[in-house]
Write a protein that holds these residues in place. Structure first.
Motif, PDB file in Angstrom:
ATOM      1  N   SER A  57       0.855  -1.184   0.000  1.00 14.21           N
ATOM      2  CA  SER A  57       0.000   0.000   0.000  1.00 14.21           C
ATOM      3  C   SER A  57       0.895   1.240   0.000  1.00 14.21           C
ATOM      4  O   SER A  57       0.740   2.121  -0.837  1.00 14.21           O
TER       5      SER A  57
ATOM      6  N   PHE B 239      -9.809  -2.724  -8.763  1.00 11.23           N
ATOM      7  CA  PHE B 239      -9.689  -1.575  -7.869  1.00 11.23           C
ATOM      8  C   PHE B 239     -10.715  -0.524  -8.324  1.00 11.23           C
ATOM      9  O   PHE B 239     -10.800  -0.209  -9.512  1.00 11.23           O
TER      10      PHE B 239
ATOM     11  N   TYR C 167      -5.669  -6.550  -6.433  1.00 16.61           N
ATOM     12  CA  TYR C 167      -5.218  -5.881  -5.202  1.00 16.61           C
ATOM     13  C   TYR C 167      -5.637  -6.620  -3.947  1.00 16.61           C
ATOM     14  O   TYR C 167      -4.967  -6.511  -2.918  1.00 16.61           O
TER      15      TYR C 167
ATOM     16  N   HIS D 123       0.080  -3.248  -8.556  1.00  9.82           N
ATOM     17  CA  HIS D 123       0.402  -4.268  -7.560  1.00  9.82           C
ATOM     18  C   HIS D 123       1.444  -5.273  -8.024  1.00  9.82           C
ATOM     19  O   HIS D 123       1.627  -6.312  -7.391  1.00  9.82           O
TER      20      HIS D 123
ATOM     21  N   TYR E 105       4.478   4.308  -5.367  1.00  4.86           N
ATOM     22  CA  TYR E 105       4.517   4.413  -3.898  1.00  4.86           C
ATOM     23  C   TYR E 105       4.350   3.075  -3.192  1.00  4.86           C
ATOM     24  O   TYR E 105       4.372   3.022  -1.969  1.00  4.86           O
ATOM     25  N   LYS E 106       4.156   1.994  -3.939  1.00  7.46           N
ATOM     26  CA  LYS E 106       4.036   0.681  -3.294  1.00  7.46           C
ATOM     27  C   LYS E 106       5.408   0.002  -3.313  1.00  7.46           C
ATOM     28  O   LYS E 106       6.279   0.357  -2.539  1.00  7.46           O
TER      29      LYS E 106
ATOM     30  N   ARG F 250      -8.782  -5.273   3.889  1.00  8.33           N
ATOM     31  CA  ARG F 250      -9.583  -4.929   2.725  1.00  8.33           C
ATOM     32  C   ARG F 250     -10.908  -5.666   2.826  1.00  8.33           C
ATOM     33  O   ARG F 250     -10.942  -6.901   2.974  1.00  8.33           O
TER      34      ARG F 250
ATOM     35  N   ARG G 281      -4.332  -8.234   4.422  1.00 12.57           N
ATOM     36  CA  ARG G 281      -3.234  -8.322   3.450  1.00 12.57           C
ATOM     37  C   ARG G 281      -1.907  -8.219   4.189  1.00 12.57           C
ATOM     38  O   ARG G 281      -1.707  -7.345   5.032  1.00 12.57           O
TER      39      ARG G 281
ATOM     40  N   ILE H 139      -9.465   4.914   6.786  1.00 12.48           N
ATOM     41  CA  ILE H 139      -8.499   4.317   5.851  1.00 12.48           C
ATOM     42  C   ILE H 139      -8.241   2.918   6.392  1.00 12.48           C
ATOM     43  O   ILE H 139      -7.615   2.753   7.438  1.00 12.48           O
TER      44      ILE H 139
END
Ligand SMILES: Cc1ncc(COP(=O)(O)O)c(C=O)c1O
Ligand SMILES: Nc1ccccc1C(=O)C[C@H](N)C(=O)O
Length: 425
Positions: free
Chosen positions: A39, A129, A185, A213, A235-236, A379, A385, A424
């Motif tokens: 993430s 997603f 995802y 992913h 950013y993952k 999720r 996850r 979140i």
């Protein structure tokens, strides 16, 4: 009787791990086990360094930063594209660092979706997603087409996976474009992109990918497979920081295709500052940029990618598979009877970079894990996850995370938390 795994074994695996030294380059918190790199990847010293250097160059070089210094900003998007190209098996001109995943997807659908006659439909899937679905449907609406009629979502048979056979069955002669994830995802299923590309092309359908992913965890061969276009974030698994610059890949056979959305940074670089009102797009992936790049958002990627350049995707994938395989083994050994189901593919060639552990009390188990200093994510409706990351997760981390999860279950520590998910999750 089979011998159970031991902690000593985890120590030995770490000693044998050729990537173990990279862990020291990341900002890890002592006693914490971070398993949410799918993430938000962790900050590294190298990413921090190139970020700070770029910040300094703003102070020092001012407007000349665009054309001088170690990484002239005017060419940074192309430079980072070239560095990401080996991660997806592309030619360097086929990749550009730009925008954000969703904006890039809009750009490429606007560029490559041309409904004509009977061929109007776009294929997506029921487990996708949400942002991708919103983008596809809104693009249909911009064409005046009703998503109810022109959006085709491949169903999942059991709510975890999408069967390639079912995708292929949807490839009828009313379909013109297909947008698929490389790795799902939630379940971490890795789709057979080579096969799907071949099948799509045999039917005159274009294939575009969301590779958020998988890039940085799974090697790809987009050029060789003939994939038409793709987007991903950094950013993952690429550890470039929250909201950092994303990427576009466009196969060279499409070079020259006029961007659906035009902006001056998509110009041929030699002509951009002619300031003509007639748009002359670049003849490479750079054509699909819109605005001046967010330099400070892209700067950490310079440092971060240098690790991938050094190591290569082969060793990264090997370690990632070994970590997830090890985690599954420990889950089977230690968590039997506690109501967990492994909801990711167990075969190596079907699995992305994370473990998808299903439990009906997943929300509160995640809260208890965080309290125990293990960072997963939840999720909806029932997935925990867990992503062990090749560059900074150790085998001992995996061992310890499963032990902490076991102790939560044994002691019922999750029961003090509510079933509500956080804003979140
Ligand atoms: C598969 C996938 N696509 C798209 C997105 C959205 O990306 P962005 O918010 O950068 O547009 C994400 C994650 O947020 C994702 O996991
Ligand atoms: N960009 C974010 C901002 C805030 C919180 C999560 C994200 C994610 O990236 C979620 C991720 N795409 C996911 O696979 O769920």
């Amino acid at each position: 009787m089979m011998m159970k795994s031991t902690q000593e074994e985890a120590v030995r695996f770490d000693q044998q791990d050729i990537l173990s030294k990279y862990r020291n380059e990341f900002y890890l918190i002592p006693n914490q086990i971070y398993l949410d790199g799918n993430s938000l990847g962790l900050c590294s010293i190298r990413a921090e360094k190139t970020f700070l250097e770029t910040f300094e160059s703003w102070k020092r070089d001012q407007i000349d930063g665009w054309s001088s210094g170690e990484y002239p900003w005017f060419y940074l998007a192309e430079m980072l594209g070239a560095k990401m190209a080996p991660l997806v098996g592309a030619k360097k001109e086929e990749v550009i660092a730009t925008g954000t995943t969703t904006v890039n997807l809009h750009q490429l659908i606007a560029t490559f979706y041309h409904p004509e006659g009977k061929r109007t439909k776009i294929i997506a899937n029921d487990l996708d997603f949400p942002s991708d679905i919103y983008a596809i449907k809104s693009q249909l609406q911009l064409h005046g087409l009703d998503p109810e009629e022109h959006f085709l979502s491949v169903k999942s048979r059991q709510g975890r996976y999408i069967d390639e056979e079912d995708i292929i069955a949807c490839m009828q002669d009313d379909v013109t474009l297909m947008i698929l994830p490389t790795v799902l995802y939630r379940s971490g299923q890795l789709l057979d992109i080579e096969r799907l590309t071949r099948e799509a092309h045999q039917r005159g359908i274009l294939i575009g990918l969301d590779a958020c992913h998988s890039v940085g965890a799974v090697p790809h061969h987009f050029h060789q497979w003939g994939v038409d276009f793709a987007v991903w974030c950094s950013y993952k698994y690429l550890n470039s920081g929250p909201g950092s610059v994303a990427a576009i890949y466009v196969h060279e056979k499409h070079f020259g295709t006029v961007p659906g959305l035009a902006g001056w940074f998509g110009s041929d670089k030699e002509r951009q500052f002619d300031m003509s009102h007639v748009f002359e797009p670049s003849r490479q992936a750079g054509a699909y940029q819109l605005s001046a790049p967010s330099i400070l958002n892209a700067a950490p990627l310079i440092g971060s990618l240098s690790m991938f350049e050094e190591i290569g995707m082969g060793s990264i994938r090997e370690k990632s598979l070994s970590l997830t395989r090890y985690m599954m083994l420990l889950i089977e050994e230690e968590l039997q009877g506690w109501g967990f189901v492994i909801g990711n593919p167990t075969e190596d060639h079907r699995r992305g970079g994370h473990i998808s552990l299903e439990h009906e009390e997943a929300t509160r188990i995640c809260k208890a894990l965080k309290e125990a200093n293990v960072i997963p994510d939840f999720r909806a409706p029932n997935v925990i996850r867990l992503a062990p990351i090749a560059l900074y997760t150790s085998y001992q981390d995996v061992w310890e995370a499963v032990q902490r999860l076991k102790s939560i279950m044994v002691e019922g520590k999750h029961k003090v938390y509510s079933h509500e998910r956080g804003v979140i999750a």
